[in-house]
Scaffold this active site. Structure first.
Site, PDB file in Angstrom:
ATOM      1  N   CYS A   1      21.751  41.884  11.809  1.00 26.11           N
ATOM      2  CA  CYS A   1      21.206  41.731  10.455  1.00 26.11           C
ATOM      3  C   CYS A   1      21.983  40.740   9.602  1.00 26.11           C
ATOM      4  CB  CYS A   1      21.181  43.088   9.746  1.00 26.11           C
ATOM      5  SG  CYS A   1      22.832  43.767   9.421  1.00 26.11           S
ATOM      6  N   GLN A   2      23.154  40.275  10.066  1.00 26.50           N
ATOM      7  CA  GLN A   2      24.010  39.461   9.208  1.00 26.50           C
ATOM      8  C   GLN A   2      23.314  38.219   8.628  1.00 26.50           C
ATOM      9  OE1 GLN A   2      24.845  40.692  12.127  1.00 26.50           O
ATOM     10  NE2 GLN A   2      26.903  41.564  12.113  1.00 26.50           N
TER      11      GLN A   2
END
Length: 401
Positions: free
Chosen positions: A79-80
């Site tokens: 998700c970064q």
């Protein structure tokens, strides 16, 4: 079910409880792979765990399947690149322009190879909304895949709070479900809105275990903050002494659980002052973290405490995965034999004990009491202003209102 980005196994456990058989896991992190093998030695680890390389060689026949026979392809890409926190990194949130988003490309390559009946993905809101969102890319790629192979995929997504389905944690994540060839979809009905499972329900009966000690320069302030509050109790708008400026810290700074509410979202890489902290004024143990993520008690993580905390914080709540998995199974025509999710822990009937008294400010912090400047407002903090300056070459206040 083929598992991508399997991590500590939260999504896999939930889908297993929903009736899906795991035919393989793709996970690059060694500690997470060790965790999966420790708990499910019969689950097959595919290739070197790097989805980019595995997607170039893996075929359905290697898993004993025909093209189009796989029921479910499931996983949450890292998700970064899409997270809110990345917005204030030096390069800002880059979304699909981030090199780490190549994992989304690899996911689509596996869809092209397997043509699964359903696809399940979990991610942060930035995955579908805002700068660099991936949802348009997914829809375009699925349309291309459909044209190439004579199938159609319909994409559905929704922002869900895990607490609404019985997970004892307020954790909001986007769930994406793509179904092949016009299969109908209805989101599962929330079952716990207004009456969530409380942190007390899952933490109060844990047998004696290792309880981490608080560390860091601010640890002594925890007893001076009431349950369910954070550092803002010690600002001009809180009920305690003014030690910090209002909204000058991140939300989970000195954040504490409340017994009668679900937990706040667990962090994967918490610093010494990052909550949520237990109401006993200490960090949560790994077993407590797993309880709040609705893992079964026999599930064990590998690695040191920091590594296990990262695995627990990054996991999909197993119960939420089970709820979504049951709905997908129904959509694919399966009959469910269990009336309710197996991972559900019901809310206790008894009232939780009252909050512990708030302690006076420790003496070594009394010299810090006094008026403090509050945050300047959304978009006007130091990180936002620096980001705007970096993008334009000059500080333009009209762009950061």
């Amino acid at each position: 079910m083929l598992s991508l980005f399997s991590g500590a196994g939260g999504m896999d456990i939930g889908l297993e409880e929903a009736g899906f058989a795991n035919v393989g896991c793709i996970e690059i992190d060694r500690a997470a792979r060790d965790t999966l093998l420790k708990n499910r030695p019969d689950w097959r680890m595919l290739g070197d765990g790097d989805i980019i390389s595995v997607s170039k060689t893996l075929t359905p026949s290697e898993l004993g399947l025909e093209v189009g026979e796989l029921d479910l392809l499931a996983g949450g890409p890292p998700c970064q690149p899409f997270s809110a926190a990345a917005q204030w990194a030096g390069s800002g949130r880059r979304g699909m322009r981030d090199p780490r988003a190549r994992t989304v490309d690899a996911t689509m390559e596996l869809v092209r190879t397997f043509l699964p009946k359903a696809i399940l993905m979990e991610n942060v809101l930035g995955f579908v909304r805002g700068k660099g969102a991936a949802i348009e890319y997914l829809e375009t790629e699925l349309a291309l895949i459909g044209n190439e192979h004579g199938v159609t995929y319909t994409v559905h997504w929704k922002l869900l709070n895990a607490a609404d389905y019985g997970v004892p944690q307020n954790r909001r994540r986007v769930i994406i479900v793509a179904l092949r060839d016009g299969a109908p979809w209805e989101w599962p009905t929330p079952t716990h809105v207004g009456r969530p499972v409380r942190a007390w329900d899952v933490l109060s009966n844990i047998p004696p275990h290792d309880r981490p000690e608080p560390t860091g320069k601010w640890a002594e302030l925890l007893p001076s903050i009431p349950e369910g509050h954070n550092y803002q109790w010690l600002t001009s708008r809180g009920g305690g002494d003014e030690i910090f400026g209002y909204r000058t810290k991140y939300w989970n700074f000195l954040l504490k659980l409340a017994k009668d509410q679900p937990s706040w979202t667990l962090a994967a890489s918490p610093g010494p002052s990052t909550g949520p902290f237990h109401w006993e004024n200490r960090p949560l143990s790994v077993r407590e973290q797993l309880r709040l993520q609705s893992f079964p008690d026999d599930w064990q993580l590998t690695g040191d405490h920091r590594t296990q905390t990262k695995q627990a914080g990054n996991a999909t709540p197993a119960l939420l995965a089970e709820v979504i998995g049951r709905q997908i199974a129904l959509t694919l025509g399966e009959k469910l034999h269990l009336p309710a999710p197996r991972l559900l822990v019901e809310r206790g009937r008894r009232q939780a004990p009252p909050s512990a008294p708030v302690w006076p400010l420790p003496s070594r912090f009394t010299s810090m009491r006094g008026p403090k400047d509050a945050h300047a407002g959304e978009g006007r903090g130091p990180a936002a202003m620096q980001l705007a300056a970096d993008e334009t070459g000059q500080l333009d206040l009209t762009r950061i209102e």
